[in-house]
Design a protein around this motif. Sequence first.
Motif, PDB file in Angstrom:
ATOM      1  N   PRO A 264       0.775  -1.247   0.000  1.00 42.74           N
ATOM      2  CA  PRO A 264       0.000   0.000   0.000  1.00 42.74           C
ATOM      3  C   PRO A 264       0.797   1.283   0.000  1.00 42.74           C
ATOM      4  O   PRO A 264       0.214   2.367  -0.078  1.00 42.74           O
ATOM      5  CB  PRO A 264      -0.798  -0.116   1.310  1.00 42.74           C
ATOM      6  N   GLY A 265       2.136   1.210   0.108  1.00 42.13           N
ATOM      7  CA  GLY A 265       2.910   2.445   0.186  1.00 42.13           C
ATOM      8  C   GLY A 265       2.628   3.186   1.483  1.00 42.13           C
ATOM      9  O   GLY A 265       2.462   2.578   2.545  1.00 42.13           O
ATOM     10  N   ARG A 266       2.584   4.507   1.396  1.00 39.79           N
ATOM     11  CA  ARG A 266       2.263   5.316   2.578  1.00 39.79           C
ATOM     12  C   ARG A 266       0.867   4.944   3.081  1.00 39.79           C
ATOM     13  O   ARG A 266      -0.071   4.776   2.291  1.00 39.79           O
ATOM     14  CB  ARG A 266       2.302   6.802   2.217  1.00 39.79           C
ATOM     15  N   TYR A 267       0.733   4.821   4.414  1.00 38.87           N
ATOM     16  CA  TYR A 267      -0.554   4.415   4.969  1.00 38.87           C
ATOM     17  C   TYR A 267      -1.544   5.570   4.940  1.00 38.87           C
ATOM     18  O   TYR A 267      -1.389   6.571   5.657  1.00 38.87           O
ATOM     19  CB  TYR A 267      -0.381   3.916   6.406  1.00 38.87           C
ATOM     20  N   GLU A 268      -2.558   5.433   4.121  1.00 45.19           N
ATOM     21  CA  GLU A 268      -3.642   6.393   4.014  1.00 45.19           C
ATOM     22  C   GLU A 268      -4.942   5.599   4.080  1.00 45.19           C
ATOM     23  O   GLU A 268      -5.139   4.661   3.292  1.00 45.19           O
ATOM     24  CB  GLU A 268      -3.560   7.164   2.702  1.00 45.19           C
ATOM     25  N   PRO A 269      -5.848   5.920   5.011  1.00 43.67           N
ATOM     26  CA  PRO A 269      -7.063   5.104   5.205  1.00 43.67           C
ATOM     27  C   PRO A 269      -7.835   4.845   3.915  1.00 43.67           C
ATOM     28  O   PRO A 269      -8.257   3.716   3.653  1.00 43.67           O
ATOM     29  CB  PRO A 269      -7.878   5.932   6.199  1.00 43.67           C
ATOM     30  N   GLU A 270      -7.983   5.887   3.095  1.00 39.41           N
ATOM     31  CA  GLU A 270      -8.756   5.714   1.860  1.00 39.41           C
ATOM     32  C   GLU A 270      -8.072   4.731   0.914  1.00 39.41           C
ATOM     33  O   GLU A 270      -8.716   3.863   0.309  1.00 39.41           O
ATOM     34  CB  GLU A 270      -8.956   7.061   1.161  1.00 39.41           C
ATOM     35  N   MET A 271      -6.755   4.847   0.774  1.00 36.70           N
ATOM     36  CA  MET A 271      -6.013   3.943  -0.110  1.00 36.70           C
ATOM     37  C   MET A 271      -6.047   2.510   0.425  1.00 36.70           C
ATOM     38  O   MET A 271      -6.240   1.549  -0.339  1.00 36.70           O
ATOM     39  CB  MET A 271      -4.574   4.411  -0.265  1.00 36.70           C
ATOM     40  N   LEU A 272      -5.871   2.344   1.736  1.00 36.12           N
ATOM     41  CA  LEU A 272      -5.891   1.004   2.319  1.00 36.12           C
ATOM     42  C   LEU A 272      -7.228   0.318   2.069  1.00 36.12           C
ATOM     43  O   LEU A 272      -7.275  -0.845   1.650  1.00 36.12           O
ATOM     44  CB  LEU A 272      -5.613   1.083   3.827  1.00 36.12           C
ATOM     45  N   LEU A 273      -8.319   1.034   2.313  1.00 38.85           N
ATOM     46  CA  LEU A 273      -9.637   0.445   2.104  1.00 38.85           C
ATOM     47  C   LEU A 273      -9.904   0.186   0.622  1.00 38.85           C
ATOM     48  O   LEU A 273     -10.502  -0.834   0.260  1.00 38.85           O
ATOM     49  CB  LEU A 273     -10.711   1.361   2.690  1.00 38.85           C
ATOM     50  N   ARG A 274      -9.448   1.088  -0.233  1.00 43.24           N
ATOM     51  CA  ARG A 274      -9.657   0.898  -1.665  1.00 43.24           C
ATOM     52  C   ARG A 274      -8.924  -0.346  -2.159  1.00 43.24           C
ATOM     53  O   ARG A 274      -9.484  -1.170  -2.903  1.00 43.24           O
ATOM     54  CB  ARG A 274      -9.202   2.134  -2.432  1.00 43.24           C
ATOM     55  N   LEU A 275      -7.680  -0.515  -1.740  1.00 45.39           N
ATOM     56  CA  LEU A 275      -6.918  -1.701  -2.140  1.00 45.39           C
ATOM     57  C   LEU A 275      -7.522  -2.961  -1.547  1.00 45.39           C
ATOM     58  O   LEU A 275      -7.608  -3.998  -2.217  1.00 45.39           O
ATOM     59  CB  LEU A 275      -5.458  -1.559  -1.697  1.00 45.39           C
ATOM     60  N   LEU A 276      -7.944  -2.862  -0.296  1.00 41.53           N
ATOM     61  CA  LEU A 276      -8.520  -4.013   0.373  1.00 41.53           C
ATOM     62  C   LEU A 276      -9.720  -4.538  -0.395  1.00 41.53           C
ATOM     63  O   LEU A 276      -9.878  -5.754  -0.604  1.00 41.53           O
ATOM     64  CB  LEU A 276      -8.917  -3.611   1.803  1.00 41.53           C
ATOM     65  N   LEU A 277     -10.574  -3.621  -0.866  1.00 38.80           N
ATOM     66  CA  LEU A 277     -11.788  -4.022  -1.573  1.00 38.80           C
ATOM     67  C   LEU A 277     -11.505  -4.386  -3.024  1.00 38.80           C
ATOM     68  O   LEU A 277     -11.962  -5.418  -3.524  1.00 38.80           O
ATOM     69  CB  LEU A 277     -12.815  -2.896  -1.494  1.00 38.80           C
ATOM     70  N   LYS A 278     -10.738  -3.551  -3.709  1.00 40.72           N
ATOM     71  CA  LYS A 278     -10.490  -3.767  -5.137  1.00 40.72           C
ATOM     72  C   LYS A 278      -9.711  -5.045  -5.392  1.00 40.72           C
ATOM     73  O   LYS A 278     -10.013  -5.804  -6.334  1.00 40.72           O
ATOM     74  CB  LYS A 278      -9.735  -2.574  -5.719  1.00 40.72           C
ATOM     75  N   GLU A 279      -8.701  -5.314  -4.571  1.00 40.20           N
ATOM     76  CA  GLU A 279      -7.824  -6.459  -4.806  1.00 40.20           C
ATOM     77  C   GLU A 279      -8.248  -7.700  -4.032  1.00 40.20           C
ATOM     78  O   GLU A 279      -7.620  -8.741  -4.141  1.00 40.20           O
ATOM     79  CB  GLU A 279      -6.379  -6.092  -4.474  1.00 40.20           C
ATOM     80  N   GLY A 280      -9.288  -7.582  -3.217  1.00 40.75           N
ATOM     81  CA  GLY A 280      -9.788  -8.741  -2.487  1.00 40.75           C
ATOM     82  C   GLY A 280      -8.862  -9.223  -1.393  1.00 40.75           C
ATOM     83  O   GLY A 280      -8.697 -10.432  -1.184  1.00 40.75           O
ATOM     84  N   VAL A 281      -8.251  -8.283  -0.667  1.00 45.34           N
ATOM     85  CA  VAL A 281      -7.292  -8.641   0.387  1.00 45.34           C
ATOM     86  C   VAL A 281      -7.979  -9.492   1.456  1.00 45.34           C
ATOM     87  O   VAL A 281      -9.078  -9.164   1.916  1.00 45.34           O
ATOM     88  CB  VAL A 281      -6.686  -7.374   1.016  1.00 45.34           C
ATOM     89  N   THR A 282      -7.315 -10.565   1.863  1.00 43.89           N
ATOM     90  CA  THR A 282      -7.872 -11.461   2.880  1.00 43.89           C
ATOM     91  C   THR A 282      -7.010 -11.566   4.140  1.00 43.89           C
ATOM     92  O   THR A 282      -7.496 -12.020   5.173  1.00 43.89           O
ATOM     93  CB  THR A 282      -8.053 -12.883   2.318  1.00 43.89           C
ATOM     94  N   LEU A 283      -5.728 -11.191   4.061  1.00 44.10           N
ATOM     95  CA  LEU A 283      -4.862 -11.294   5.245  1.00 44.10           C
ATOM     96  C   LEU A 283      -3.969 -10.067   5.354  1.00 44.10           C
ATOM     97  O   LEU A 283      -3.298  -9.680   4.384  1.00 44.10           O
ATOM     98  CB  LEU A 283      -3.971 -12.542   5.176  1.00 44.10           C
ATOM     99  N   SER A 284      -3.990  -9.462   6.537  1.00 40.94           N
ATOM    100  CA  SER A 284      -3.112  -8.333   6.845  1.00 40.94           C
ATOM    101  C   SER A 284      -2.629  -8.479   8.271  1.00 40.94           C
ATOM    102  O   SER A 284      -3.132  -9.310   9.041  1.00 40.94           O
ATOM    103  CB  SER A 284      -3.845  -6.993   6.689  1.00 40.94           C
ATOM    104  N   HIS A 285      -1.659  -7.665   8.627  1.00 42.06           N
ATOM    105  CA  HIS A 285      -1.228  -7.562  10.017  1.00 42.06           C
ATOM    106  C   HIS A 285      -0.882  -6.111  10.283  1.00 42.06           C
ATOM    107  O   HIS A 285      -0.415  -5.391   9.387  1.00 42.06           O
ATOM    108  CB  HIS A 285      -0.037  -8.479  10.315  1.00 42.06           C
ATOM    109  N   CYS A 286      -1.119  -5.669  11.516  1.00 41.43           N
ATOM    110  CA  CYS A 286      -0.873  -4.263  11.840  1.00 41.43           C
ATOM    111  C   CYS A 286      -0.891  -4.085  13.345  1.00 41.43           C
ATOM    112  O   CYS A 286      -1.222  -5.005  14.100  1.00 41.43           O
ATOM    113  CB  CYS A 286      -1.910  -3.344  11.187  1.00 41.43           C
ATOM    114  N   VAL A 287      -0.541  -2.877  13.795  1.00 40.92           N
ATOM    115  CA  VAL A 287      -0.647  -2.517  15.206  1.00 40.92           C
ATOM    116  C   VAL A 287      -2.079  -2.083  15.468  1.00 40.92           C
ATOM    117  O   VAL A 287      -2.829  -1.726  14.551  1.00 40.92           O
ATOM    118  CB  VAL A 287       0.351  -1.405  15.583  1.00 40.92           C
TER     119      VAL A 287
END
Length: 561
Positions: A264-287
């Motif tokens: 995702p590059g720089r963490y931006e809420p809109e970009m993260l959610l857009r990638l999550l939905l568009k690319e069908g992300v199923t696994l992440s890890h974070c603080v």
Amino acid sequence: MINTKLIPRTAQAYETPMLIKHLLAQSLKYEPQREIIYRDLFRMTYVDFNRRVRQLANVLTNLGVGPGDTVAVFDWDSHRYLECFFGVTSLGAILHTINVRLSPAQILYTMNHAEDKIVLIHEDFLPILNGIKSQLTTVNRFVLISDKVYTDSSAVTIPDGFDGEYEGLLAEASDQYDFPDFDENTWATTFYTTGTTGHPKGVYFSHRQLFMHTMGLLSYVVGYEAVPFRSATDVYMPITPMFHVHAWGFPFLATMMSVKQVYPGRYEPEMLLRLLLKEGVTLSHCVPTILNMLVSSPVAKQVDLSRWKVIIGGSALTKGLARAALDLNISVYAGYGMSETAPVLTITYLNDQEKPLPINEQVDLRTRAGRIAPFVELRLVDDDGNPVPHDGQSLGEVVVHAPWLTQGYYKEPDRSAELWRDGWMHTGDVATITPDNWLQIADRTKDVIKTGGEWISSLEIEDLLSQAAGVAEAAVVGLPDDKWGERPHALIVLKPGAAENVTTDQIKAGLLDKVQRGELNKWYVPDRIVFVPEIPKTSVGKIDKKKIRSEMKDMILGLSA
């Protein structure tokens, strides 16, 4: 010494070393057409990825990088970082993942201490480099990284003294490179961790350790399905900085498995959610901070997140955050480890009896630190090193054996010996362990504050405060914060007569001035500074931080409101 019988060695036999290049080689065997994606800017297959890794190896070789040299990287989470994970290390060189959240002075220290030879840097971080460049003692080459090459290459400006831009150099390099064999104990990566007084400490890992950590993850999340991760159906996107313990090791595993990956590059809420939905992300890890930011977004309540699995580490997963995620049908899991442990030691594992439990009962399990991972041996010891029973009640310090633990801190033999005293790695965390291998962290033996996924030292802040005009004594504790997990708060006793001339705003302004000058990380500035007539002490005269947290927390937080 046990008397064993060794297998006879044959001079002609090939003994395969555990090298990172062998993890990379698996990515072409079964699903080479799967994709690795960077934001909405760049896509490539694993065939492309392997070609680019070889081109990177040629670029670095042409710039004079050889076995044992250290390559520093400043970048957001990207496909380029992933290429460095494999291209730098498979040369026999050392990858130094720069923690861009450190202060400029700390970054300078780590680069000189690690003896970096070449720097690959995203243009967003050039102001940091420009401020310290003249003080670097070993760096002699620089490569620019720019996202503009994907949108308008004519807008890329290569600074004076740089050898070129990353994509341009790759395009000119040969895609043929035969990565050599070498000893699996060869140094592969380094990065720097803070958390105690003094300079950041250099943690280092070998090829064997990172290979074995990948096998440990493979057995737990794929074999045992602690966090189900399948090559055919899962899409991986890290939301943990790749400078943080190799993004917790998952990029090595995902690449070996040819899993579709999204960076995702720089963490931006809109970009993260857009990638999550568009690319069908199923696994992440974070603080927890990142997950809280995402579940609090109005968009999160309007979309289907039921396929998303998230591993939380860095700070404790609270029950409130776990319930908020589960209410959105996000499957959340807790994990535990340290920079020194590569990092995974535990991850949530629900067995056949626990999976059918109601959500309220699962929350209690999911917010523990997890179950002990395969090949990891955790013990609890008391202050004298004696074993503490694993009964779910008795507290002790967590000590560990595993095939992937760092051997120590670079150039710091005394700290290394302390880390490994009595032949066990000491985590500094106090916990309980149940008879069925659940770990529950209770506290820390050192007063390290975890804020926004970063570790900061209360002792360092106290030292800074004690140098302010009019300050006689200072105590700093970490207190709960809904957004950041914890934030530092300070108690100060003033010198006689100073109350008329010193204010809390003046003291905080002094710290902020250090931040502006690059001498201090912004996370170190306390949320609240409170003047008190005296600071609670133990019977031996030490600051009683346990008492401050338990008896003065409401007073401090009340003043912060």
